[in-house]
Design a protein around this motif. Structure first.
Motif, PDB file in Angstrom:
ATOM      1  N   VAL A  13       8.847  60.104  15.635  1.00 26.96           N
ATOM      2  CA  VAL A  13       9.346  59.119  14.673  1.00 26.96           C
ATOM      3  C   VAL A  13      10.841  58.966  14.926  1.00 26.96           C
ATOM      4  O   VAL A  13      11.574  59.953  14.969  1.00 26.96           O
ATOM      5  CB  VAL A  13       9.086  59.588  13.220  1.00 26.96           C
ATOM      6  CG1 VAL A  13       9.676  58.626  12.213  1.00 26.96           C
ATOM      7  CG2 VAL A  13       7.590  59.782  12.980  1.00 26.96           C
ATOM      8  N   LYS A  14      11.273  57.723  15.107  1.00 29.06           N
ATOM      9  CA  LYS A  14      12.689  57.458  15.361  1.00 29.06           C
ATOM     10  C   LYS A  14      13.481  57.527  14.062  1.00 29.06           C
ATOM     11  O   LYS A  14      12.983  57.188  12.990  1.00 29.06           O
ATOM     12  CB  LYS A  14      12.870  56.081  15.996  1.00 29.06           C
ATOM     13  CG  LYS A  14      12.282  55.992  17.380  1.00 29.06           C
ATOM     14  CD  LYS A  14      12.526  54.646  17.989  1.00 29.06           C
ATOM     15  CE  LYS A  14      11.936  54.615  19.401  1.00 29.06           C
ATOM     16  NZ  LYS A  14      12.127  53.339  20.033  1.00 29.06           N
ATOM     17  N   CYS A  15      14.727  57.906  14.199  1.00 33.96           N
ATOM     18  CA  CYS A  15      15.624  57.985  13.051  1.00 33.96           C
ATOM     19  C   CYS A  15      16.540  56.761  13.066  1.00 33.96           C
ATOM     20  O   CYS A  15      17.225  56.518  14.061  1.00 33.96           O
ATOM     21  CB  CYS A  15      16.442  59.268  13.137  1.00 33.96           C
ATOM     22  SG  CYS A  15      17.328  59.642  11.638  1.00 33.96           S
ATOM     23  N   PRO A  16      16.540  55.964  11.990  1.00 36.19           N
ATOM     24  CA  PRO A  16      17.400  54.779  11.983  1.00 36.19           C
ATOM     25  C   PRO A  16      18.876  55.148  11.880  1.00 36.19           C
ATOM     26  O   PRO A  16      19.236  56.237  11.452  1.00 36.19           O
ATOM     27  CB  PRO A  16      16.946  54.007  10.745  1.00 36.19           C
ATOM     28  CG  PRO A  16      16.263  54.993   9.892  1.00 36.19           C
ATOM     29  CD  PRO A  16      15.768  56.103  10.774  1.00 36.19           C
ATOM     30  N   PRO A  22      16.970  62.993   7.133  1.00 32.82           N
ATOM     31  CA  PRO A  22      15.517  63.087   7.273  1.00 32.82           C
ATOM     32  C   PRO A  22      14.974  64.416   6.757  1.00 32.82           C
ATOM     33  O   PRO A  22      15.628  65.447   6.879  1.00 32.82           O
ATOM     34  CB  PRO A  22      15.277  62.937   8.775  1.00 32.82           C
ATOM     35  CG  PRO A  22      16.574  63.212   9.422  1.00 32.82           C
ATOM     36  CD  PRO A  22      17.655  62.939   8.415  1.00 32.82           C
ATOM     37  N   SER A  50      13.318  56.638   7.445  1.00 36.66           N
ATOM     38  CA  SER A  50      12.563  56.442   8.687  1.00 36.66           C
ATOM     39  C   SER A  50      11.073  56.234   8.427  1.00 36.66           C
ATOM     40  O   SER A  50      10.347  55.792   9.313  1.00 36.66           O
ATOM     41  CB  SER A  50      12.736  57.658   9.596  1.00 36.66           C
ATOM     42  OG  SER A  50      12.115  58.797   9.010  1.00 36.66           O
ATOM     43  N   LYS A  74      17.801  49.631   8.105  1.00 34.00           N
ATOM     44  CA  LYS A  74      16.777  50.576   8.570  1.00 34.00           C
ATOM     45  C   LYS A  74      15.432  49.885   8.796  1.00 34.00           C
ATOM     46  O   LYS A  74      14.502  50.484   9.330  1.00 34.00           O
ATOM     47  CB  LYS A  74      16.612  51.697   7.550  1.00 34.00           C
ATOM     48  CG  LYS A  74      17.841  52.587   7.433  1.00 34.00           C
ATOM     49  CD  LYS A  74      17.624  53.683   6.416  1.00 34.00           C
ATOM     50  CE  LYS A  74      18.773  54.651   6.355  1.00 34.00           C
ATOM     51  NZ  LYS A  74      19.949  54.168   5.732  1.00 34.00           N
ATOM     52  N   VAL A  77      13.651  49.859  12.494  1.00 40.94           N
ATOM     53  CA  VAL A  77      13.175  51.171  12.935  1.00 40.94           C
ATOM     54  C   VAL A  77      12.013  51.631  12.052  1.00 40.94           C
ATOM     55  O   VAL A  77      11.013  52.171  12.555  1.00 40.94           O
ATOM     56  CB  VAL A  77      14.319  52.213  12.946  1.00 40.94           C
ATOM     57  CG1 VAL A  77      13.792  53.613  13.212  1.00 40.94           C
ATOM     58  CG2 VAL A  77      15.371  51.836  13.972  1.00 40.94           C
ATOM     59  N   LEU A  78      12.108  51.387  10.761  1.00 38.70           N
ATOM     60  CA  LEU A  78      11.029  51.746   9.846  1.00 38.70           C
ATOM     61  C   LEU A  78       9.729  51.041  10.244  1.00 38.70           C
ATOM     62  O   LEU A  78       8.674  51.666  10.374  1.00 38.70           O
ATOM     63  CB  LEU A  78      11.413  51.388   8.407  1.00 38.70           C
ATOM     64  CG  LEU A  78      10.361  51.611   7.325  1.00 38.70           C
ATOM     65  CD1 LEU A  78       9.991  53.074   7.197  1.00 38.70           C
ATOM     66  CD2 LEU A  78      10.860  51.076   5.995  1.00 38.70           C
ATOM     67  N   ASN A  81       8.373  52.469  13.453  1.00 31.27           N
ATOM     68  CA  ASN A  81       7.737  53.772  13.234  1.00 31.27           C
ATOM     69  C   ASN A  81       6.332  53.623  12.663  1.00 31.27           C
ATOM     70  O   ASN A  81       5.402  54.280  13.124  1.00 31.27           O
ATOM     71  CB  ASN A  81       8.593  54.654  12.318  1.00 31.27           C
ATOM     72  CG  ASN A  81       9.806  55.220  13.025  1.00 31.27           C
ATOM     73  OD1 ASN A  81       9.853  55.311  14.248  1.00 31.27           O
ATOM     74  ND2 ASN A  81      10.804  55.595  12.254  1.00 31.27           N
TER      75      ASN A  81
END
Length: 175
Positions: A13-16, A22, A50, A74, A77-78, A81
């Motif tokens: 999972v990518k972090c914005p 997180p 995220s 965000k 990216v959300l 994900n």
């Protein structure tokens, strides 16, 4: 970050960008171990960032899963994900307060992870109470110096876990 369990275990999972804190892997594992089997239960993740906690819930069979994140930065990216999973996950880009006030659907599980500096945690719990099913659970992640208390409205804390300087409180309706 990686999904720690369930159907999507191990997926990244990518972090914005921006201000984000997180949920730690250890805390997420503990959260879902305490919840146990949530297959078929509805799950609301407020202040989702995220989306990792909602994805963890979906990975363990929760459905429907709803994410709420205010920060439009965000959003991409959300959405990226949640696109990696087959489970339908709804994402709302709006403030948690607005979401709680405008909807009427109830949830089995509500997870709040407001930014640590944000005040009014008790108010968010009170607002969330009206969206919680009678036998539902509300969880909130907060810094140890900002404990919202044992009892809020009709909800009572039945468990409290410590993870460094952060804590995870579990609430349900008093019986």
């Amino acid at each position: 970050m990686r999904v720690t369990g369930g159907r999507y275990r191990g997926r990244t999972v990518k972090c914005p960008r921006g201000v984000i804190r997180p949920a730690m892997d250890r805390m997420r594992e503990s959260l879902f171990n305490i919840l146990g089997n949530i297959a078929g239960e509805s799950f609301l993740d407020l202040f989702s960032g995220s989306g990792v906690v909602g994805i963890e819930a979906a990975s363990r069979g929760a459905e429907p899963v709803v994410l709420v994140e205010k920060d439009r930065g965000k959003r991409s990216v959300l959405l990226q994900n949640i696109s990696m999973v087959d489970t339908p996950i709804q994402a709302h880009i709006m403030g948690a307060e607005r979401f709680l006030k405008t909807g009427d659907n109830l949830f089995d599980c509500i997870y709040l992870d407001p930014p640590f500096p944000l005040g009014g945690k008790r108010d968010f719990i009170r607002m969330s109470e009206r969206r919680l099913k009678e036998d539902g659970l509300l969880m909130i992640h907060f810094p140890e110096e900002d404990d919202p208390g044992e009892s809020i409205g009709a909800l009572t804390r039945f468990d409290l876990r410590h993870f460094g300087r952060s804590q995870l409180g579990f609430y349900r309706f008093a019986r």
